[in-house]
Design an enzyme around this catalytic site. Structure first.
Site, short mmCIF file in Angstrom:
data_model
loop_
_atom_site.label_atom_id
_atom_site.label_comp_id
_atom_site.label_asym_id
_atom_site.label_seq_id
_atom_site.Cartn_x
_atom_site.Cartn_y
_atom_site.Cartn_z
N LYS A 1 7.73 14.32 -38.20
CA LYS A 1 6.93 13.39 -37.39
C LYS A 1 6.62 13.96 -36.02
O LYS A 1 5.51 13.80 -35.52
CB LYS A 1 7.62 12.03 -37.25
CG LYS A 1 7.58 11.22 -38.52
CD LYS A 1 7.83 9.75 -38.24
CE LYS A 1 7.79 8.95 -39.54
NZ LYS A 1 8.23 7.58 -39.33
N LYS B 1 -0.13 7.80 -55.63
CA LYS B 1 0.48 6.48 -55.57
C LYS B 1 -0.35 5.56 -54.68
O LYS B 1 -0.94 6.00 -53.70
CB LYS B 1 1.88 6.59 -54.93
CG LYS B 1 2.99 6.53 -55.95
CD LYS B 1 4.34 6.71 -55.31
CE LYS B 1 4.93 5.40 -54.82
NZ LYS B 1 6.36 5.54 -54.44
N LYS C 1 -0.64 2.76 -48.30
CA LYS C 1 -1.47 2.33 -47.18
C LYS C 1 -1.97 3.51 -46.35
O LYS C 1 -2.81 3.35 -45.48
CB LYS C 1 -0.73 1.31 -46.31
CG LYS C 1 0.61 1.74 -45.81
CD LYS C 1 1.38 0.53 -45.25
CE LYS C 1 2.86 0.86 -45.10
NZ LYS C 1 3.71 -0.31 -45.10
#
Ligand code: TRP
Length: 328
Positions: free
Chosen positions: A111, A194, A197
């Site tokens: 991240k 998959k 979002k």
């Protein structure tokens, strides 16, 4: 009954993949264990900064968790920031984990590398300490998580073991368990991915708040293939197989029986669309009811926060006493 803790971040709308893959199992599992479900808003704060959105997303998610069938009298559903012991124990966890251990967390490395020149908060770095507090506060024995979270449970165990070693037996050592297998729902437009979002367009994602008309439209436009035989083959016919899987869970009919029943893609798409719309109708109705009654929603969340806080406060007190902080 095992004490089980699951937490979910309030980032974005709940979709069919979340529901069939996980939430449905939370509902069916709520009687099998002593389950705590935390909506971890403070964890989401490591990446969200627009004023108000976090609170709004938290209430949306809470309404959805009750709408899908979590019963506040059975499962303890609470918001992390409503239970101040999370951040209090979080500090103690930060003093128990080392800089080196936090630096080796793959999620932090990924991240922070992605954010590059952007703002990398210290919270993103100490995130695992707060997560350890979430888990240890509830004496959780089992934490159902996907593979991406295993390292977080490992570090929680290391922290708990170290604390117990330093200050005496205080925390239950949790273990990661594999969640009950749910359905694997793929994006309707990109059936090899998959449903998620993080996809750029919504065309292949069914949100639990979509209207029946929207749901049916998205299924009608689902990507299939050009050979026009209904068969289950995840590898070569991912679109058709995804529809068969979804129709199977929505109707309770085995895939093999559906393959016999259908010869045309068009009919398979419309039937899957209507079955999903029908399955989601009562959920959407309950969701809207709660969204239109904020007083009731906060009453339900207070039940959870009160129950969570009783457990959390006694664990924090135990930790304070073990350390030997001056009594007040
Ligand atoms: N890190 C988890 C995630 O990104 C969320 C989380 C926070 C969590 N606290 C937890 C998961 C405690 C399990 C237990 O999905």
């Amino acid at each position: 009954m095992a004490r089980v803790l699951s937490c979910i971040q309030p980032t974005g709308q709940v979709h069919l993949g979340n529901y069939l893959g996980a939430l449905r199992n939370w509902v069916s599992g709520q009687h099998a264990g002593d389950v705590f479900h935390g909506i971890v808003d403070l964890h989401a704060l490591t990446v969200t900064e627009t004023p108000g959105t976090l609170g709004a997303n938290t209430l949306d998610l809470a309404a959805m968790l009750f709408a899908v069938g979590l019963d506040p009298e059975v499962a303890t559903v609470f918001v992390q920031s409503h239970v101040p012991q999370h951040t209090q124990l979080g500090w103690i966890m930060e003093c128990t984990v080392s800089f080196g251990e936090l630096s080796r967390m793959t999620q932090f490395k990924d991240k922070s590398a992605k954010k590059e020149a952007d703002f990398v908060s210290a919270g993103l770095f100490t995130y695992p300490a707060l997560q350890a507090a979430d888990i240890l506060l509830y004496d959780a024995q089992e934490v159902p998580v996907g593979d991406d979270q295993r390292q977080h449970i490992e570090i929680t165990r290391d922290i708990a073991i170290r604390f117990n070693h330093r200050f005496g037996d205080t925390f239950v050592i949790p273990k990661a368990v594999t969640p009950a297998a749910g359905a694997r729902v793929m994006d309707l437009q990109h059936p090899t991915n998959k449903m998620s979002k993080s996809t750029e367009t919504d065309a292949g994602i069914i949100y639990l708040t979509d209207s029946p008309a929207e749901i049916e439209k998205k299924f009608k436009r689902a990507v299939t293939d050009s050979d026009n035989t209904v068969a289950y083959d995840r590898e070569n016919k991912p679109g058709v197989s995804n529809l068969l899987d979804i129709l199977s869970v929505a109707t309770g009919t085995p895939v093999a029986a559906l393959v016999e029943q259908y010869s045309q893609y068009g009919k398979l798409k419309t039937d899957t669309g209507s079955a999903v719309a029908e399955m989601l109708t009562p959920i959407r109705a309950r969701y809207e009811e709660l969204k239109n009654d904020p007083g009731e929603l906060s009453r339900l969340l207070r039940i959870g926060a009160d129950r969570a806080q009783v457990v959390a406060a006694s664990t924090l007190e135990r930790a304070y006493r073990a350390i030997g902080l001056a009594p007040r």
